[in-house]
Design a protein around this motif. Sequence first.
Motif, PDB file in Angstrom:
ATOM      1  N   TRP A 235       0.852  -1.190   0.000  1.00 24.75           N
ATOM      2  CA  TRP A 235       0.000   0.000   0.000  1.00 24.75           C
ATOM      3  C   TRP A 235       0.888   1.241   0.000  1.00 24.75           C
ATOM      4  O   TRP A 235       2.054   1.178   0.403  1.00 24.75           O
ATOM      5  CB  TRP A 235      -0.910   0.022   1.235  1.00 24.75           C
ATOM      6  N   ARG A 236       0.311   2.372  -0.415  1.00 28.18           N
ATOM      7  CA  ARG A 236       1.044   3.629  -0.486  1.00 28.18           C
ATOM      8  C   ARG A 236       0.478   4.633   0.511  1.00 28.18           C
ATOM      9  O   ARG A 236      -0.735   4.731   0.695  1.00 28.18           O
ATOM     10  CB  ARG A 236       0.946   4.231  -1.894  1.00 28.18           C
ATOM     11  N   GLY A 237       1.385   5.363   1.150  1.00 29.28           N
ATOM     12  CA  GLY A 237       0.977   6.405   2.081  1.00 29.28           C
ATOM     13  C   GLY A 237       2.024   7.498   2.139  1.00 29.28           C
ATOM     14  O   GLY A 237       2.948   7.540   1.323  1.00 29.28           O
ATOM     15  N   ARG A 238       1.909   8.365   3.160  1.00 31.10           N
ATOM     16  CA  ARG A 238       2.873   9.460   3.315  1.00 31.10           C
ATOM     17  C   ARG A 238       3.195   9.679   4.792  1.00 31.10           C
ATOM     18  O   ARG A 238       2.315   9.559   5.645  1.00 31.10           O
ATOM     19  CB  ARG A 238       2.338  10.756   2.701  1.00 31.10           C
ATOM     20  N   LEU A 239       4.456  10.019   5.049  1.00 28.37           N
ATOM     21  CA  LEU A 239       4.888  10.408   6.387  1.00 28.37           C
ATOM     22  C   LEU A 239       4.556  11.881   6.563  1.00 28.37           C
ATOM     23  O   LEU A 239       5.101  12.740   5.859  1.00 28.37           O
ATOM     24  CB  LEU A 239       6.388  10.169   6.553  1.00 28.37           C
TER      25      LEU A 239
ATOM     26  N   LEU B 148       4.606   9.710  12.144  1.00 29.05           N
ATOM     27  CA  LEU B 148       3.215   9.338  11.885  1.00 29.05           C
ATOM     28  C   LEU B 148       2.981   9.339  10.386  1.00 29.05           C
ATOM     29  O   LEU B 148       3.167  10.355   9.708  1.00 29.05           O
ATOM     30  CB  LEU B 148       2.258  10.306  12.567  1.00 29.05           C
ATOM     31  N   ALA B 149       2.584   8.187   9.859  1.00 23.90           N
ATOM     32  CA  ALA B 149       2.255   8.060   8.435  1.00 23.90           C
ATOM     33  C   ALA B 149       0.752   7.890   8.280  1.00 23.90           C
ATOM     34  O   ALA B 149       0.081   7.325   9.152  1.00 23.90           O
ATOM     35  CB  ALA B 149       2.987   6.872   7.820  1.00 23.90           C
ATOM     36  N   GLU B 150       0.218   8.371   7.161  1.00 23.84           N
ATOM     37  CA  GLU B 150      -1.212   8.305   6.899  1.00 23.84           C
ATOM     38  C   GLU B 150      -1.476   7.629   5.561  1.00 23.84           C
ATOM     39  O   GLU B 150      -0.706   7.790   4.615  1.00 23.84           O
ATOM     40  CB  GLU B 150      -1.827   9.711   6.877  1.00 23.84           C
ATOM     41  N   VAL B 151      -2.574   6.882   5.525  1.00 23.89           N
ATOM     42  CA  VAL B 151      -3.067   6.301   4.277  1.00 23.89           C
ATOM     43  C   VAL B 151      -4.534   6.691   4.159  1.00 23.89           C
ATOM     44  O   VAL B 151      -5.342   6.369   5.040  1.00 23.89           O
ATOM     45  CB  VAL B 151      -2.916   4.774   4.250  1.00 23.89           C
ATOM     46  N   HIS B 152      -4.890   7.388   3.086  1.00 28.67           N
ATOM     47  CA  HIS B 152      -6.264   7.835   2.881  1.00 28.67           C
ATOM     48  C   HIS B 152      -7.069   6.771   2.123  1.00 28.67           C
ATOM     49  O   HIS B 152      -6.549   6.090   1.237  1.00 28.67           O
ATOM     50  CB  HIS B 152      -6.291   9.148   2.102  1.00 28.67           C
ATOM     51  N   SER B 153      -8.331   6.640   2.491  1.00 24.40           N
ATOM     52  CA  SER B 153      -9.273   5.696   1.858  1.00 24.40           C
ATOM     53  C   SER B 153      -8.683   4.291   1.758  1.00 24.40           C
ATOM     54  O   SER B 153      -8.601   3.719   0.672  1.00 24.40           O
ATOM     55  CB  SER B 153      -9.671   6.193   0.467  1.00 24.40           C
ATOM     56  N   PRO B 154      -8.268   3.716   2.886  1.00 24.91           N
ATOM     57  CA  PRO B 154      -7.597   2.408   2.833  1.00 24.91           C
ATOM     58  C   PRO B 154      -8.537   1.242   2.541  1.00 24.91           C
ATOM     59  O   PRO B 154      -8.062   0.140   2.260  1.00 24.91           O
ATOM     60  CB  PRO B 154      -6.994   2.270   4.239  1.00 24.91           C
ATOM     61  N   TYR B 155      -9.865   1.461   2.610  1.00 19.35           N
ATOM     62  CA  TYR B 155     -10.814   0.369   2.388  1.00 19.35           C
ATOM     63  C   TYR B 155     -11.466   0.414   1.015  1.00 19.35           C
ATOM     64  O   TYR B 155     -12.219  -0.495   0.672  1.00 19.35           O
ATOM     65  CB  TYR B 155     -11.900   0.394   3.462  1.00 19.35           C
ATOM     66  N   ASP B 156     -11.193   1.459   0.236  1.00 15.98           N
ATOM     67  CA  ASP B 156     -11.811   1.509  -1.097  1.00 15.98           C
ATOM     68  C   ASP B 156     -10.838   1.962  -2.177  1.00 15.98           C
ATOM     69  O   ASP B 156     -10.495   1.196  -3.070  1.00 15.98           O
ATOM     70  CB  ASP B 156     -13.061   2.397  -1.086  1.00 15.98           C
ATOM     71  N   GLU B 157     -10.324   3.186  -2.098  1.00 13.62           N
ATOM     72  CA  GLU B 157      -9.472   3.693  -3.171  1.00 13.62           C
ATOM     73  C   GLU B 157      -8.033   3.177  -3.075  1.00 13.62           C
ATOM     74  O   GLU B 157      -7.451   2.756  -4.066  1.00 13.62           O
ATOM     75  CB  GLU B 157      -9.480   5.225  -3.162  1.00 13.62           C
ATOM     76  N   ASN B 158      -7.439   3.237  -1.893  1.00 17.03           N
ATOM     77  CA  ASN B 158      -6.027   2.877  -1.732  1.00 17.03           C
ATOM     78  C   ASN B 158      -5.851   1.455  -1.220  1.00 17.03           C
ATOM     79  O   ASN B 158      -5.113   1.212  -0.252  1.00 17.03           O
ATOM     80  CB  ASN B 158      -5.329   3.863  -0.788  1.00 17.03           C
ATOM     81  N   VAL B 159      -6.501   0.508  -1.854  1.00 20.51           N
ATOM     82  CA  VAL B 159      -6.268  -0.898  -1.533  1.00 20.51           C
ATOM     83  C   VAL B 159      -4.987  -1.353  -2.221  1.00 20.51           C
ATOM     84  O   VAL B 159      -4.397  -0.640  -3.030  1.00 20.51           O
ATOM     85  CB  VAL B 159      -7.466  -1.765  -1.974  1.00 20.51           C
ATOM     86  N   SER B 160      -4.524  -2.574  -1.904  1.00 16.05           N
ATOM     87  CA  SER B 160      -3.304  -3.077  -2.518  1.00 16.05           C
ATOM     88  C   SER B 160      -3.551  -3.428  -3.984  1.00 16.05           C
ATOM     89  O   SER B 160      -4.691  -3.404  -4.470  1.00 16.05           O
ATOM     90  CB  SER B 160      -2.819  -4.321  -1.766  1.00 16.05           C
ATOM     91  N   ASP B 161      -2.464  -3.756  -4.690  1.00 22.78           N
ATOM     92  CA  ASP B 161      -2.610  -4.114  -6.107  1.00 22.78           C
ATOM     93  C   ASP B 161      -3.420  -5.387  -6.296  1.00 22.78           C
ATOM     94  O   ASP B 161      -3.897  -5.677  -7.387  1.00 22.78           O
ATOM     95  CB  ASP B 161      -1.230  -4.268  -6.754  1.00 22.78           C
ATOM     96  N   LYS B 162      -3.600  -6.158  -5.207  1.00 26.38           N
ATOM     97  CA  LYS B 162      -4.430  -7.368  -5.268  1.00 26.38           C
ATOM     98  C   LYS B 162      -5.823  -7.145  -4.686  1.00 26.38           C
ATOM     99  O   LYS B 162      -6.565  -8.097  -4.448  1.00 26.38           O
ATOM    100  CB  LYS B 162      -3.726  -8.517  -4.539  1.00 26.38           C
TER     101      LYS B 162
END
Length: 393
Positions: A258-262, A279-293
Amino acid sequence: MAKKLVRFFAPLLVVGGGIGIFMVLHATKPEPEKSSEKARPVSVYTATAERRPLTLEVSTQGEVRPRTELDIVSQVSGRIIEVSPEFTEGGLISAGETLLRIEDVDYRLATHEAEAGVAEAQVGLEQALADADVARKQLRNEPDASALALKKPQVAQARARLAAAEASLEQARLNLERTRISLPFNGRFTSTRADRGQFVSAGTVIGHAFATDVVEIRLPLADAQLASLDLPIGYSAPAGSGLPVTFSARVAGEPQQWRGRLTRLDAAIDPGSRTLYGLAEVHSPYDENVSDKGMPLAVGLFVEATITGRRLSDATVIPAAGLRAGDTVYLIASDGTLDIRQVNVLQRNAEQAVIREGLEGGEKIVISAIRNPIQGMAIVGIDDDATALATNH
């Protein structure tokens, strides 16, 4: 007498004869041959120190947690008469959607009663205003007429009663609205503690939920890793920016990324571990920013994090096997001898080490083991070979 003399001198003659024979043999022994050959140099595998542009990366790890989570608490008392099908562990929350509904008959009656109270207070205010108008006309020729005679306190009292009635009506309407329980964000339930037909009191916790818009990962950073990021303590990134971070974990038997930002660094060092947390953040981890699988970055997952640090235009890089204990490296000097040198290490990992000072590009680094290394000992290098290095490891 002669026998006694023989017994006394015989041992002495034997010892003396032995000593004499030893001295003769020692004096006539041949000299050992002396070899003129020099000590054979030790063969070692080598690699060349490279100078090239490099982007530093920092590896760490942390646990995924929601940025927003809360207990769902009933603000009014009553019997639950409606429950959403999603009100269960893992259920999906939509912002503003009704999750539970409490029986509202009593609250609707209280609202009607409050509306009647407002109407009555309005009539009382109108009556007080009319009385004040009559009194003002009657006493228009009396400059010293008191406020009480002019009905001013009565008007103020009527206004206060109307304000109180309106406040009661607002509270009644608010309580009626609170019989419908919802949340202001999209999220998921982690637990539920109520069901249809159950009576709940004001302040009762009926569930726990978290928002799915953003998840956070706290990442421990050592001092050397902080240097690779080139960020100050207390750093806070502007909105929408920050250092790129790649998160990885094995989920459902497959590696996921997954991709995020510090986005920030703590302003204080943890006294227990002597590390600084980012502290790193990942936005929309359940819909838009899911893994490549297609796998979401689930709350509670433990992930490995790779942070993209600063860019070096000219870095000295050597294989990890070339860096020895105590930040030393073994080099082959121009005269074919071992040079044991102290270096200043900027970053190291399982594959390579980045040297800040003490090493130049093109120098030959020893990457194989040397038994009893001594400064100046004769060595001969074997050019770096992937197969040889793998065998050595």
